[in-house]
Design an enzyme around this catalytic site. Sequence first.
Site, mmCIF file in Angstrom:
data_model
loop_
_atom_site.group_PDB
_atom_site.id
_atom_site.type_symbol
_atom_site.label_atom_id
_atom_site.label_comp_id
_atom_site.label_asym_id
_atom_site.label_seq_id
_atom_site.Cartn_x
_atom_site.Cartn_y
_atom_site.Cartn_z
ATOM 1 N N ARG A 1 0.576 -1.213 0.103
ATOM 2 C CA ARG A 1 0.021 0.067 0.091
ATOM 3 C C ARG A 1 0.792 1.126 0.047
ATOM 4 N NH1 ARG A 1 -5.172 1.655 4.123
ATOM 5 N NH2 ARG A 1 -5.269 3.785 3.284
ATOM 6 N N ASN B 1 -10.477 -5.084 -0.407
ATOM 7 C CA ASN B 1 -10.218 -4.188 -1.546
ATOM 8 C C ASN B 1 -9.644 -4.494 -2.454
ATOM 9 O OD1 ASN B 1 -12.076 -2.148 0.130
ATOM 10 N ND2 ASN B 1 -10.637 -1.737 1.510
ATOM 11 N N CYS C 1 -18.947 -3.396 2.818
ATOM 12 C CA CYS C 1 -18.281 -2.300 3.387
ATOM 13 C C CYS C 1 -19.047 -1.561 4.463
ATOM 14 C CB CYS C 1 -18.099 -1.358 2.020
ATOM 15 S SG CYS C 1 -16.950 0.105 2.427
ATOM 16 N N ASP C 2 -17.981 -1.147 5.218
ATOM 17 C CA ASP C 2 -18.962 -0.234 6.404
ATOM 18 C C ASP C 2 -19.149 0.957 6.176
ATOM 19 O OD1 ASP C 2 -15.953 0.389 6.675
ATOM 20 O OD2 ASP C 2 -16.031 0.111 8.764
ATOM 21 N N HIS D 1 -17.416 2.614 -2.554
ATOM 22 C CA HIS D 1 -16.732 3.713 -2.311
ATOM 23 C C HIS D 1 -16.864 4.861 -3.507
ATOM 24 C CE1 HIS D 1 -13.161 1.907 0.275
ATOM 25 N NE2 HIS D 1 -14.378 1.999 0.805
ATOM 26 N N TYR E 1 -15.640 8.732 -0.114
ATOM 27 C CA TYR E 1 -14.670 8.545 -0.858
ATOM 28 C C TYR E 1 -14.895 9.299 -1.991
ATOM 29 C CZ TYR E 1 -12.452 4.940 1.651
ATOM 30 O OH TYR E 1 -11.798 4.129 2.887
#
Length: 430
Positions: A90, A144, A165-166, A195, A244
């Site tokens: 990442r 993800n 997804c939360d 997102h 997002y």
Amino acid sequence: MKLVILGGGGFRVPLVYRALLADRSPGRVTEVALFDLDPGRLAAIGVVLAELAARVPDAPAVTTSTDLDEAVRGADFVFSAIRVGGLEGRAADESVAAGCGVLGQETVGAGGVVYGLRTVPVALDIARRISELAPEAWVINFTNPAGMVTEAMSAHLGHRVIGICDSPVGLGKRVARAAGVTLEDAWLDYAGLNHLGWLRGVHVAGRDVLPDLLADAARLESFEEGKLFGAEWLRSLGAIPNEYLHYYYFTREAVEAGASRGAFLLEQQKRFYAAPSWESWDRTRLEREQTYMAETRDEERDSDDLDGGGYERVALDLMHAIASDKRTTLILNVPNRTTLRCLDSEAVVEVPSLVDANGARPISVSQVPDEGVGLVTTLKVVERATIKAAISGERAHAVKALALHPLVDSVNVARRIVDTHPLLQRFSTP
């Protein structure tokens, strides 16, 4: 009932186990099998879970394994929460993108595409093995980019893989609180991709309370998304976007902020894994939540959003609805069918879905806002181009997936990302 957690050495696993400990419903999970390729991370999370279990006499038994086949056999449910490349990957995604002058956030823009390129092949292999070793298991995907990975895995698992997804439920909770209603009494009219969605209505007893909230600037800017986007912009949209979407509406500011979340989390979690305990885990979790999307805020995050309890609760609600045939409605990542007119029936979308023993089916919602249709259809093309590139391993397809993304503004930039990223070497030969 046996639950398998893939990525069992991941930092958020104690959230799931803590929720399982509190679960007293019939048919509760009695066995948790943790799978991870890193035995050190497995051992560290095992320490935390053991501390949690010590307080509960009938805690679910925990086993650990670095053998996927061993872990998956006999599973009733599989939570997939893998991170291919780890936090080092990442951090590399973010730094390479930033070096090319574009956004590197892990699920948005170049970072999301690159993460998908290395994750999809692994997710597909996992899906194949689950379909062979535990064909009756339901797979709940956290990995993800969630929508993209869920759509890829469905090629082998069909409707038995569901993405979660939360973010939508977190948004719904904050909006409901600002509107003076309880989330339990509200139906959230939410539509989009993972997102990339919009809350278009909050219906309570047949009445939509969102217009009143949009008309009240003080209440509208009392919660995270209101502060993030501003009352004026939200009123012009007539909806509350997923947080997002800040990266799309305020792209220049996001790129200029240049925050490297991956590098921060990497250093933070190194300290926890070096000396694991419940106390150090909880302290690290709180710091993680406090700094979430910090580059988009001018002030500290609201304390109401720091208690965790997001995706793990959605996952348990989903699991119980399927296992007990207890009909419920949750916002999930599922095949579109005929729900959103701008996408085909097989496209995985993020919308309210009816869940029972047969799985999850999307229900009728308002359509994506007109100004969001182009973005949603473009991002679905990008997701599918990324899946194709990940499967083929061809440089041209990887470049195309990146270049098509609206936050990557140059084919040459896409080429440079593919050719310089340390984890994309299999794509680097023209």
